[in-house]
Enzyme design. Structure first.
Site, PDB file in Angstrom:
ATOM      1  CB  VAL A  77      -1.973   4.031   2.918  1.00 29.83           C
ATOM      2  CG1 VAL A  77      -2.418   4.160   4.357  1.00 29.83           C
ATOM      3  CG2 VAL A  77      -3.140   3.647   2.026  1.00 29.83           C
ATOM      4  CB  SER A  78       2.708   4.321  -0.097  1.00 26.13           C
ATOM      5  OG  SER A  78       3.116   3.195   0.657  1.00 26.13           O
ATOM      6  CB  THR A  79       0.939   1.312  -4.013  1.00 29.53           C
ATOM      7  OG1 THR A  79       2.340   1.581  -4.179  1.00 29.53           O
ATOM      8  CG2 THR A  79       0.136   2.356  -4.783  1.00 29.53           C
ATOM      9  CD  GLU A 113       2.294   3.784   4.039  1.00 25.54           C
ATOM     10  OE1 GLU A 113       3.046   4.259   4.887  1.00 25.54           O
ATOM     11  OE2 GLU A 113       1.376   4.424   3.507  1.00 25.54           O
TER      12      GLU A 113
END
Length: 225
Positions: A11-13, A15
């Site tokens: 997951v991105s920062t 999300e």
């Protein structure tokens, strides 16, 4: 003999952690239909544009060491960089599987990767152009100006047309083969291609794309529409 897998999530920062749960559901659904053994699970909270993710590198090392397949939920969880995906596809010691695209071969994965990167580039270019144009006009970003609603609607229409054109590269050849709207929707879902809103395809969604393509052609001929 059980098939060996190394699972990986990202997951991105920006999300939510719920994104990890959704990815694990895809992975578990895939594994449930296979006689398998999971050698390790890794996850990162980092941008997909960064291929030096620590847990991702650990997963690759384990795959190279054991010969297991790297299993991810969706292609963009692996990487958002087309060159990186192409490099992995060529690497003899690394094999990967996309849980949401169980029937996809290397050609399908390659096509999807190209389309995904092209869409990201187009979004980036549109954003930069819009901001530059607003700055030249002296527009205060985030503020209201007369005609802003009309401009916003026009921009949304243009973006939607571009998205329809992207999907058309896959939908139109299938339609020309005589496939039904339901059949096309099922094929898109098998390939792991999601709708603009990130959901699964249905016949109505395919129909809307075809209708928008027809509308886009009319707007090209009659710009005032």
């Amino acid at each position: 003999m059980k098939k060996q897998y190394v699972t990986y999530c990202r997951v991105s920062t920006r999300e939510q952690s719920l994104g990890l749960d959704a990815q694990m559901r895809d992975i578990e659904h895939y594994l449930a239909s296979h006689d398998h053994e999971v050698l390790g699970h890794f996850s990162d909270k980092q941008s997909g544009a960064d291929d030096d993710r620590p847990e991702f590198q650990k997963a690759l090392r384990l795959v190279r060491k054991t010969g297991a397949e790297l299993l991810v939920s969706k292609l963009d969880r692996l990487s958002r960089d087309l060159a990186m995906i192409a490099k992995l596809m060529k690497e003899k010691d690394v094999a990967f599987r996309i849980a949401s695209m169980p029937g996809a071969d290397s050609m399908m994965i390659g096509i999807y990767a190209v389309l995904a990167q092209k869409e990201r580039e187009m979004i980036s270019e549109r954003t930069k152009s819009a901001l530059a144009a607003a700055k030249r006009r002296g527009t205060k970003l985030g503020g209201y100006r007369e005609g802003a609603l009309e401009k916003a609607n026009a921009l949304r229409t243009k973006v939607a047309d571009k998205q329809a054109e992207k999907f058309a590269k896959i939908i139109m050849p299938l339609k020309q083969q005589g496939m039904t709207l339901t059949g096309i929707a099922e094929r898109l879902n098998e390939m792991g291609i999601v709708t603009v809103r990130g959901g699964a395809w249905e016949a109505k969604a395919v129909s809307r794309v075809l209708d928008r393509l027809s509308g886009a052609m009319i707007r090209t001929l009659v710009p005032s529409l």
